[in-house]
Scaffold this active site. Structure first.
Site, mmCIF file in Angstrom:
data_model
loop_
_atom_site.group_PDB
_atom_site.id
_atom_site.type_symbol
_atom_site.label_atom_id
_atom_site.label_comp_id
_atom_site.label_asym_id
_atom_site.label_seq_id
_atom_site.Cartn_x
_atom_site.Cartn_y
_atom_site.Cartn_z
ATOM 1 N N CYS A 2 -13.472 34.445 96.422
ATOM 2 C CA CYS A 2 -13.204 33.733 97.667
ATOM 3 C C CYS A 2 -13.895 32.387 97.704
ATOM 4 C CB CYS A 2 -13.785 34.495 98.845
ATOM 5 S SG CYS A 2 -12.968 35.999 99.197
ATOM 6 N N ARG A 27 -11.418 29.496 91.224
ATOM 7 C CA ARG A 27 -12.086 30.796 91.293
ATOM 8 C C ARG A 27 -11.087 31.955 91.319
ATOM 9 N NH1 ARG A 27 -17.062 30.996 94.821
ATOM 10 N NH2 ARG A 27 -18.242 29.207 94.183
ATOM 11 N N TRP A 74 -9.677 36.512 97.730
ATOM 12 C CA TRP A 74 -9.398 37.426 96.630
ATOM 13 C C TRP A 74 -9.634 38.805 97.220
ATOM 14 C CZ3 TRP A 74 -12.162 41.076 93.732
ATOM 15 C CH2 TRP A 74 -11.532 41.492 92.552
ATOM 16 N N ASN A 104 -16.791 35.803 102.656
ATOM 17 C CA ASN A 104 -16.788 36.143 101.237
ATOM 18 C C ASN A 104 -17.764 37.301 101.062
ATOM 19 O OD1 ASN A 104 -18.208 34.479 98.310
ATOM 20 N ND2 ASN A 104 -16.863 36.219 98.435
ATOM 21 N N GLY A 105 -17.294 38.407 100.472
ATOM 22 C CA GLY A 105 -18.178 39.546 100.239
ATOM 23 C C GLY A 105 -17.534 40.835 100.708
ATOM 24 N N GLU A 483 -14.850 40.420 72.647
ATOM 25 C CA GLU A 483 -14.507 39.233 73.440
ATOM 26 C C GLU A 483 -13.060 38.806 73.150
ATOM 27 O OE1 GLU A 483 -15.395 37.650 75.904
ATOM 28 O OE2 GLU A 483 -14.668 35.613 75.718
ATOM 29 N N LYS A 487 -10.168 38.602 75.963
ATOM 30 C CA LYS A 487 -9.413 37.362 76.219
ATOM 31 C C LYS A 487 -7.914 37.657 76.211
ATOM 32 C CE LYS A 487 -11.716 35.447 77.406
ATOM 33 N NZ LYS A 487 -12.989 35.106 77.934
ATOM 34 N N GLU A 490 -6.880 39.764 79.302
ATOM 35 C CA GLU A 490 -7.018 39.021 80.562
ATOM 36 C C GLU A 490 -5.828 38.109 80.839
ATOM 37 O OE1 GLU A 490 -11.564 37.806 81.663
ATOM 38 O OE2 GLU A 490 -10.804 36.981 79.801
ATOM 39 N N HIS A 506 -12.738 57.347 63.182
ATOM 40 C CA HIS A 506 -13.179 58.373 64.131
ATOM 41 C C HIS A 506 -12.250 58.464 65.341
ATOM 42 C CE1 HIS A 506 -16.807 59.138 61.874
ATOM 43 N NE2 HIS A 506 -17.000 57.826 61.794
ATOM 44 N N LYS A 605 -12.702 34.082 89.420
ATOM 45 C CA LYS A 605 -13.896 33.515 88.787
ATOM 46 C C LYS A 605 -15.081 33.657 89.735
ATOM 47 C CE LYS A 605 -14.830 30.226 85.395
ATOM 48 N NZ LYS A 605 -14.631 30.957 84.176
HETATM 49 N N1 HGA Z 1 -13.703 41.642 101.726
HETATM 50 C C1 HGA Z 1 -12.973 40.476 102.143
HETATM 51 C C2 HGA Z 1 -13.389 39.251 101.360
HETATM 52 C C3 HGA Z 1 -13.173 39.442 99.884
HETATM 53 C C4 HGA Z 1 -13.914 38.471 98.994
HETATM 54 O O1 HGA Z 1 -14.976 37.990 99.261
HETATM 55 N N2 HGA Z 1 -13.364 38.170 97.807
HETATM 56 O O2 HGA Z 1 -14.011 37.293 96.927
HETATM 57 C C5 HGA Z 1 -11.477 40.690 102.070
HETATM 58 O O3 HGA Z 1 -11.001 41.589 101.372
HETATM 59 O O4 HGA Z 1 -10.750 39.958 102.728
#
Ligand code: HGA
Length: 610
Positions: A2, A27, A74, A104-105, A483, A487, A490, A506, A605
């Protein structure tokens, strides 16, 4: 992850908010939104498309204002849908919106808070954890937004950075951080908030890095910060020169390609003009720390974890110090046996990786106070939390799949190996001179490997038709195989696994058929003959081998064995050089499959959530 931007000014701030979001796009996100204070009411626009689409919406709907907040989301809780996109409003139940908030969080006790707020009449319109914060602040609001935020944050468990404003206080934005990054940008009669300084480049270079637990009151001519204990504090204002050119693609198709090709410069900058190896490269007092430890614990996630795994081979072989490498999200929750004579090393590109930060705090909580970080952002939480540090100089990395951050981390970890060896009397003057010479040659050597691109592109066309791939390496090249596989998965979404080549028999050999490409890293080292036998095991079962072989390995192309020859043999630095063709293989395979290389699905990111 976010991105947050906030502004309070005496001019229309929507262009600043949108520009900030564009700078945070790297990000990774799945929806975005903006809210402004406009003629006494709160207005917002939200989109599940790119920021450019949000910008058109803002223009179509004539959204403008002097105070506002914006967000790239995100999703962690609730699908990436418009109704879950931030900003979230509160107050609707009682008529018009009063509070607007971005976050964010993750709020861990959101279910309990939701039940409580529903009981007093709040109606939820999203599935996010975030919406509880907006309603909680509205519920606690008694005419002073700062006070309401202060009270609300006391009720939150989990990690957050928030920016919030209120209909009734038009020239005020309040921010708070606990575990997720947030900076203040100071202007003249205007002030800003953002997830990182890059978002504010071109608007202000006067940056304050908020500390965990800080709450900030942003008004036109005032920035007031209260710390975790409720005391008013002054935080240093840094002048941060952000090179906005980092956000320009130049002649490249994608940021990832640009960043792969920047590696000679990035590694050269990371080495600076080092004349001699000394522990003090890692900060004052490093010699004393290095003398007094008897083992290392490296904590990291993802690509950085693979850098740590590579470093273990170097440190144990050159400095002769035992090393443990752990995935941060595992270490932080398991019962482990602490040793105060451990040097805890964290590795993180952003220096804000939530799991690595928490693992670091966990280690310190267990009494391990010798801490060092390898990090690309000098002002990050990780650098502030650790006693010692080495700043890689990769420059801003925009592609979600890490490339130059990884090779610069490896470069820094090799320097750490030499510094540890020196502090422990295991590095002679001749060895030091020889290793420094090899390090200085790295940028040129990387340039020579980059010149293999056309050959790798031819392989990529074949890989693009596959759904599975195996990667093999041995010794210090096993983490490089990991790695390479990471890559490829991803960005191309091909399922890829890496194994130490000796492990094949194995289990994974059962997967080998003529449909399975097997990428093999074949340096000329002590394990070469063993590796050749492993390759024969694959060949005998019809597997197609794609080998990156050092010049003098005598591995030739034949039916079912494709070889690209590396320009020279690089000794202990070989893992850094062997990384480059694997990055190019993943990149060109993804291009051939037409995926969104810089923004791979579901990924982000700066992983600032747990
Ligand atoms: N939990 C919140 C914010 C998600 C977040 O910080 N993403 O990086 C949501 O789901 O909207």
């Amino acid at each position: 992850m976010c991105g947050i931007v906030g502004a309070v000014a005496q001019r229309d701030i929507t262009p600043i908010l949108l520009q900030g979001l564009k700078r945070l796009e790297y990000r990774g996100y799945d929806s975005c939104g903006v809210a402004v204070h406009s003629d006494g009411e709160l207005r917002r626009a939200r989109s599940t498309q790119r920021v450019a689409e949000l910008e058109s919406q803002v223009q179509r709907e004539h959204l403008s204002g002097f105070t506002g907040i914006a967000h790239t989301r995100w999703a962690t809780h609730g699908a990436p849908a418009t109704h879950n996109a931030h900003p979230h409003f509160s107050g609707q139940g009682k008529g018009v919106a009063r509070i607007a908030l971005v976050h964010n969080g993750i709020i861990e006790n959101y279910e309990e808070l939701r039940t409580e707020l529903q009981a007093v009449g709040y109606v939820f319109e999203s599935q996010t954890d975030t919406e509880v914060i907006a309603h909680l602040i509205d519920h606690l609001y008694g005419g002073d937004l700062f006070e309401a935020v202060q009270q609300a944050t006391r009720r939150l468990n989990g990690a957050y950075a928030i920016a919030v404003f209120c209909r009734d206080e038009p020239h005020r934005v309040v921010g708070a951080r606990h575990g997720s990054p947030l900076v203040v940008g100071r202007g003249k009669n205007e002030n800003f908030l953002a997830s990182d300084a890059l978002a504010l480049a071109g608007t202000t270079d006067q940056i304050i890095y908020l500390e965990d637990g800080d709450i900030v009151d942003l008004q036109l001519a005032r920035v007031w910060i209260v710390d975790v204990d409720g005391h008013s504090v002054e935080r240093e204002v840094h002048t941060v020169h952000i090179h906005t050119g980092a956000a320009e693609l130049g002649p490249y198709r994608h940021y990832m390609q640009k960043e792969i090709f920047e590696q000679p410069r990035a590694v050269g900058d990371t080495l600076q003009a080092i004349e001699s190896i000394t522990p003090e490269l890692f900060g004052d007092g490093a010699y004393k720390v290095f003398k007094n430890i008897d083992n290392l614990l490296i904590l990291a996630c993802g690509t950085s974890y693979y850098a740590g795994l590579t470093a273990r081979y170097w440190i144990e072989s050159i400095a002769k110090i035992p090393v443990n490498v752990e995935i941060a999200s595992e270490y932080r929750y398991r019962d482990s046996v602490p040793n105060p004579r451990t040097l805890v090393v964290t590795i993180s590109q952003s220096g804000e990786t939530a799991d690595t930060l928490a693992a670091l705090k966990h280690a310190r909580g267990l009494g391990m106070e010798n801490t060092l970080t390898i990090c690309n952002v000098a002002t990050s939480a990780m650098v502030r939390e650790c006693k010692l540090s080495y700043i890689t100089r990769a420059g801003v990395e925009i592609g979600v799949a890490s490339t130059k951050a990884f090779t610069t981390q490896l470069t820094a970890l090799f320097l750490l190996t030499l510094a540890l060896a020196q502090a422990n009397g295991r590095l002679s003057d001749e060895e030091e001179a020889e290793q420094l010479k090899a390090l200085r040659h790295l940028p040129v050597a990387i340039g020579a490997v980059l010149a293999l691109e056309p050959q790798i592109m031819a392989w990529a066309d074949r890989f693009a038709t596959k759904e599975n791939a195996l990667f093999l390496g041995r010794g210090m090249h096993y983490p490089i195989a990991l790695e390479g596989a990471l890559k490829l998965k991803e960005i191309s979404y091909i399922h890829a696994e890496a194994y130490p080549a000796g492990e094949l028999k194995h289990g994974p050999l059962a997967l080998v058929t003529e449909h399975m490409p097997v990428v093999t890293i074949a340096p000329r080292d002590g394990l070469l003959e063993k590796l050749k036998s492993n390759m024969q095991e694959v060949h005998a079962r019809g597997g197609e081998l794609y080998v990156f072989a050092d010049a003098d390995t005598k591995i030739g192309s034949s039916d079912g064995i494709h070889v690209i020859r590396m320009p020279e043999h690089y000794g202990k630095l070989s893992p850094i050089l062997h990384t480059i063709p694997l990055q190019l293989l993943a990149y060109h395979t993804a291009c051939a499959r037409g995926t969104d290389v810089d923004k791979p699905r579901n990924l982000a990111k700066s992983v600032t959530v747990e």
